[in-house]
Design a protein around this motif. Structure first.
Motif, PDB file in Angstrom:
ATOM      1  N   GLN A   1      -4.821  -5.891  -0.315  1.00  9.74           N
ATOM      2  CA  GLN A   1      -5.107  -6.025   1.114  1.00  9.74           C
ATOM      3  C   GLN A   1      -6.568  -5.732   1.428  1.00  9.74           C
ATOM      4  OE1 GLN A   1      -2.607  -6.951   3.361  1.00  9.74           O
ATOM      5  NE2 GLN A   1      -4.424  -7.299   4.596  1.00  9.74           N
TER       6      GLN A   1
ATOM      7  N   PHE B   1     -12.731  -3.213   4.427  1.00 10.20           N
ATOM      8  CA  PHE B   1     -12.054  -2.058   3.812  1.00 10.20           C
ATOM      9  C   PHE B   1     -11.049  -2.562   2.788  1.00 10.20           C
ATOM     10  CE2 PHE B   1      -8.617   1.378   4.776  1.00 10.20           C
ATOM     11  CZ  PHE B   1      -8.960   2.093   3.634  1.00 10.20           C
TER      12      PHE B   1
ATOM     13  N   PRO C   1      -2.656   4.647  -1.944  1.00  8.47           N
ATOM     14  CA  PRO C   1      -2.165   3.448  -2.621  1.00  8.47           C
ATOM     15  C   PRO C   1      -2.730   3.422  -4.046  1.00  8.47           C
ATOM     16  CG  PRO C   1      -3.897   2.879  -1.052  1.00  8.47           C
ATOM     17  CD  PRO C   1      -3.631   4.340  -0.893  1.00  8.47           C
TER      18      PRO C   1
ATOM     19  N   ARG D   1     -10.737   2.138  -2.551  1.00  9.37           N
ATOM     20  CA  ARG D   1     -11.350   3.266  -1.830  1.00  9.37           C
ATOM     21  C   ARG D   1     -12.766   2.919  -1.361  1.00  9.37           C
ATOM     22  NH1 ARG D   1      -6.754   3.829  -3.240  1.00  9.37           N
ATOM     23  NH2 ARG D   1      -5.939   5.391  -4.680  1.00  9.37           N
TER      24      ARG D   1
ATOM     25  N   LEU E   1       0.834  -1.205   0.000  1.00  9.32           N
ATOM     26  CA  LEU E   1       0.000   0.000   0.000  1.00  9.32           C
ATOM     27  C   LEU E   1       0.862   1.245   0.000  1.00  9.32           C
ATOM     28  CD1 LEU E   1      -2.595  -1.123   2.676  1.00  9.32           C
ATOM     29  CD2 LEU E   1      -3.039  -0.822   0.250  1.00  9.32           C
TER      30      LEU E   1
ATOM     31  N   PRO F   1      -8.369  -0.715   0.623  1.00  6.62           N
ATOM     32  CA  PRO F   1      -7.803   0.610   0.349  1.00  6.62           C
ATOM     33  C   PRO F   1      -7.613   0.888  -1.147  1.00  6.62           C
ATOM     34  CG  PRO F   1      -6.609  -0.462   2.124  1.00  6.62           C
ATOM     35  CD  PRO F   1      -7.556  -1.482   1.580  1.00  6.62           C
TER      36      PRO F   1
END
Lengths: 531, 321
Positions: free
Chosen positions: B186, B157, B17, B162, B8, B159
């Motif tokens: 992730q 979540f 990221p 988003r 990230l 990342p």
């Protein structure tokens, strides 16, 4: 009581007992100050230990459970025992009556009762730290909080009791502002610190009962197994969040408004200028107090509340940002054509100005629906609210403490060391928390005991900032204590301030003024009032 | 599939990221508009303040204020109205992207997600496949998660996309995305859920069309391998290793070493010799018998493991002497 007229309030009565049963708002304010500094120290140490743990994704000092207990402890102490009572109960108690030319608050005995209730509530919180410390986070979200085996009940009971202290202080201040102003002090002749305390008091009286009810429902659910918030027994966990934030969002403004009041005092005294836009600042305090009741849902964009509700809360959140912006613009304009003295209290004022603005701008990011989805519950949020709460309220508190220290104790601290400490705190703060904006937007979730290796350098840099900041606070502590042993007495108005508290002796006499002051000017009219 | 997740921190730019979808790029764009707008206004305020601080600094010739300027209505109106207009633009912009985040297109591939202390399970309803802590999706295909929690609040979540959404007990929540680049990404839990909150991680594995088909075909092959080996595989694949050790050390749950045939003492004072039935019951109804010194935190694996898989775990535990 004629013989007390000229004696300062420290010397008027002696002995430990004279403090325990005092009804003097100044003594009560100082006792609050002691407890609040103790709470800040404890909460700060907890934060320091957490940051040391975060030096590595593996265990450094604490187990995962202990880490969770530490961040709960840090949050609960800082919110309930430090920041909510900090400015109103300590500095407000001392200076509200002085600034409006009154002898005391409207209900002096109730004021002492608030202090005792605060101490009683604090003892509950301390007990729950000893006895199976809570690991829920200061937000007590259900159903985690109803299923954990830690002592949620005594902690929430502590917060419940502290709430009453807050409500009583708020009521006392409202009545004091309405009924105790000196002759000639109309509403628009009140210092802006008084306006901000008035707005804060309204919030305390109206919002705190909702927290009390919520925490009570939580205790009822946990002890009697009645399904209110826990879905396993028919409750709704999102309902808890609505109740909780209905209090805790206005509470954010309970925390920041008094610091804004201090800002107005600092920006007038240290520029020798009348405040720019008095009414805009006064009304914006009231506007913040009202609108802040309607934005709680912005903590819950992802919680499962309806998208329509989220949309409305987003729009209202942007609106509540405007009065804060107005205040900032007015403070900057106050410096125009002034005579600016860069003494320590004003340096804290400038720190507030810039740090709070960063907190505000990043708040705009979080209020924007699509951006909040990514940032929510990451370190970005942690950084944002520390910029507001620590960059705002703590800087305001330190500014106020340094500004009024000579008035409270009649002694001046060492200006050189005060400036060094202020610089250390400012730099250390930015090291700790600016880093966390980047951590957050890169995806680092909050409340994580362990983390991906790739985040380690940023975490380590953030932790190193706490040591710089900690050093700053230690220096503050040393030179403030040291000042009490100095020989030289200070004059009535060492900074050239002209509001009423600067027109009496330092420290003030028991009943504040030898003669009741008569007011016939604006609070910051430097042309009319000469000291 | 042992490749590590894309970093990230080192992917993407200074703030974000690497974005994995067009929508993610659009969200980043709005962030930068907001951020640079804020930086410009902040610098303006900062420079004006510095100018005032230098120009009006208290000196011997400037002991009192030069002039008591106390108000300017035009200015007050300007700095009320202009910020209001600016934030309303951001509000509408953010709202529009939010609708795109919230409303999935018609033709999505649906995956059911269950969050429990402290793992994620993914179920492909059409293919009868279940995975733990790993979700495989085809590239450039809209995916829709239907999510629910078994215990406390969680939050899923990703990342790089988003996106995130709370995962709630007793109520479904939805999340959709379209990953436009193959790779391993992730997934975090971002709603605090207890001791192992920070280890409640999962991987999003975006595969090309062909690789995804191949994965679907191979995913049900567990029928063939011997029970012991199946149990060994499940120990990590189903996240048992999060709480149970193999070397005798005590973690959140009791160790598996020497578990079979041992006398277990429970919190209610009773005890039993650990046999096949006890282990099966502990997997399906973990809250029924609690071993002394441990908390009631294990979620039920009823429905998450087939009978053959439970047998596999029992056989595997038997080998751990």
């Amino acid at each position: 009581m004629g013989h007390l007229e000229n004696i300062n309030f420290f010397k008027a009565a002696k002995g430990f007992k004279s403090w325990l049963i005092t009804v003097d708002h100044k003594r009560i304010g100082i006792m609050y100050l002691l407890f609040i500094v103790a709470a800040f120290t404890l909460g700060g140490l907890a934060a320091g230990i957490m940051r040391i743990e975060l030096l590595s994704p593996d265990k450094v000092l604490l187990t995962a459970k202990q880490y969770n207990q530490f961040f709960t402890l840090h949050g609960a102490i800082m919110v309930f025992l430090f920041i909510i009572p900090s400015i109103p109960a300590a500095l407000g108690n001392f200076f509200l009556p002085l600034q409006i030319g009154a002898k005391d608050v409207a209900f002096p005995k109730l004021n002492l009762a608030s202090l005792y209730i605060y101490v009683f509530g604090a003892l509950f919180c301390v007990y729950s730290m000893w006895h199976g410390a809570v690991d829920t986070g200061w937000t007590f979200y259900t159903p985690y909080s109803t299923t954990t085996d830690t002592s949620v009940i005594s902690m929430t009971l502590g917060a419940f009791i502290l709430g009453f202290s807050s409500i009583l202080t708020g009521m006392n201040f409202i009545v004091t502002v309405h009924k105790m102003r000196a002759p000639g002090m109309t509403w628009f002749r009140m210092p802006l610190f008084v306006w901000s305390l008035y707005a804060t008091s309204i919030l305390q009286v109206l919002a705190t009962p909702v927290l009390a009810i919520t925490l009570l429902l939580l205790i009822v659910e946990k002890t009697m197994g009645i399904g209110i918030f826990d879905p396993a027994i028919g409750g709704d966990p999102v309902l808890f969040q609505h109740f909780f934030w209905f209090y805790s969002h206005p509470a954010v403004y309970i925390m920041i408004l008094p610091a804004m009041g201090i800002m107005s005092e600092l920006f007038t005294t240290f520029t020798k200028k009348n405040i720019f836009g008095y009414k805009a600042i006064a009304y914006s305090s009231i506007a913040i107090a009202l609108v802040s009741f309607l934005v709680w849902g912005h903590h819950m964009f992802l919680s499962g509340q309806s998208d329509l509700a989220s949309t409305i809360f987003s729009a209202l959140t942007f609106i509540v940002a405007i009065p804060s912006a107005i205040k900032v613009f007015n403070w900057i304009s106050t410096m125009y054509k002034g005579s600016i003295d860069l003494k320590t209290p004003f340096l804290y004022g400038l720190s507030f100005l810039f740090l709070f603005s960063v907190g505000g701008f990043t708040g705009i990011v979080l209020g924007t629906l699509s951006l909040d989805v990514h940032m929510h519950d990451t370190y970005y949020v942690v950084a944002h609210f520390h910029y507001v709460m620590m960059g705002g309220t703590v800087m305001g508190f330190l500014g106020g403490l340094h500004y009024w220290w000579p008035k409270m104790f009649g002694k001046m601290y060492n200006e050189f060391w005060a400036k060094i400490a202020c610089a250390l705190i400012f730099v250390g703060f930015n090291m700790v928390f600016f880093t966390q904006f980047i951590l957050g937007s890169k995806g680092m979730p909050r409340r994580y005991y362990s983390y991906l290796d790739q985040f380690q350098p940023l975490h380590q840099f953030s932790t190193s900032g706490t040591w710089v900041m900690g050093l700053g606070f230690i220096i503050v502590f040393i030179y403030l204590i040291n000042s009490l042993f100095r020989k030289e007495e200070v004059s009535n108005s060492p900074w050239g301030g002209i509001t009423l508290e600067w027109q009496t002796t330092s420290p003030p006499p028991v009943y504040n003024f030898i003669e009741t002051p008569i007011v016939d000017n604006d609070p910051y009219d430097f042309e009319k009032v000469k000291i | 599939m042992s490749t590590k997740n894309n970093s990230l921190v080192s992917s993407g730019d200074i703030w974000f990221p690497e974005p994995l979808s067009t929508l993610a790029k659009d969200i980043d764009y709005l962030y930068y508009v907001t951020m640079w707008g804020s930086v410009i206004i902040f610098l303006g305020m900062f420079l004006i303040s510095i100018y005032f601080l230098l120009k009006y600094r208290r000196t011997k010739s400037n002991l009192v204020a030069q002039k008591q300027v106390i108000e300017n209505h035009k200015l007050e109106i300007a700095w009320t109205v202009i910020p209001l207009i600016l934030v309303m633009i951001l509000f509408v912009w953010g709202f529009k992207d939010y609708l795109r985040l919230r409303i999935p297109p018609e033709d999505t591939l649906k995956i059911n997600v269950t969050g429990a202390k402290w793992f994620w399970s993914f179920e492909y309803p059409k293919n009868n496949i279940k995975t733990l802590n790993q979700v495989y999706v085809p590239v450039n295909q809209s995916i829709e998660f239907k999510m629910i929690s078994k215990d406390v609040l969680h939050n899923l979540f990703i990342p790089n996309l988003r996106i995130k959404r709370d995962v709630i007990p007793n109520s479904y929540s939805g999340l959709w995305f379209k990953a436009e680049k193959v790779g391993r990404y992730q997934i975090f839990c971002t709603e605090y859920c207890g001791d192992k909150h920070s280890e409640m991680l999962a991987d999003l594995i975006v595969l090309s069309e062909e690789d995804y088909e191949e994965w679907l075909n191979s995913a049900n092959e567990s029928e063939d391998i011997p029970l012991e080996d199946l149990g060994k595989k499940l120990y990590t694949a189903k996240a048992c290793n999060g709480c149970h050790s193999l070397d005798g050390s005590n973690m959140v749950g009791p160790t598996w070493k020497g578990l079979f045939g041992k006398i277990r003492n429970f919190t209610d004072g009773t005890s039993v010799k650990s046999d096949e039935n006890y282990i099966r019951e502990s997997i399906v109804y973990p809250q029924k018998k609690l071993v002394k010194g441990y908390q009631n935190v294990m979620p039920s694996y009823a429905g998450l493991l087939s009978d053959r898989e439970i047998d596999g775990i029992i056989e595997y535990i038997k080998t751990l002497k």
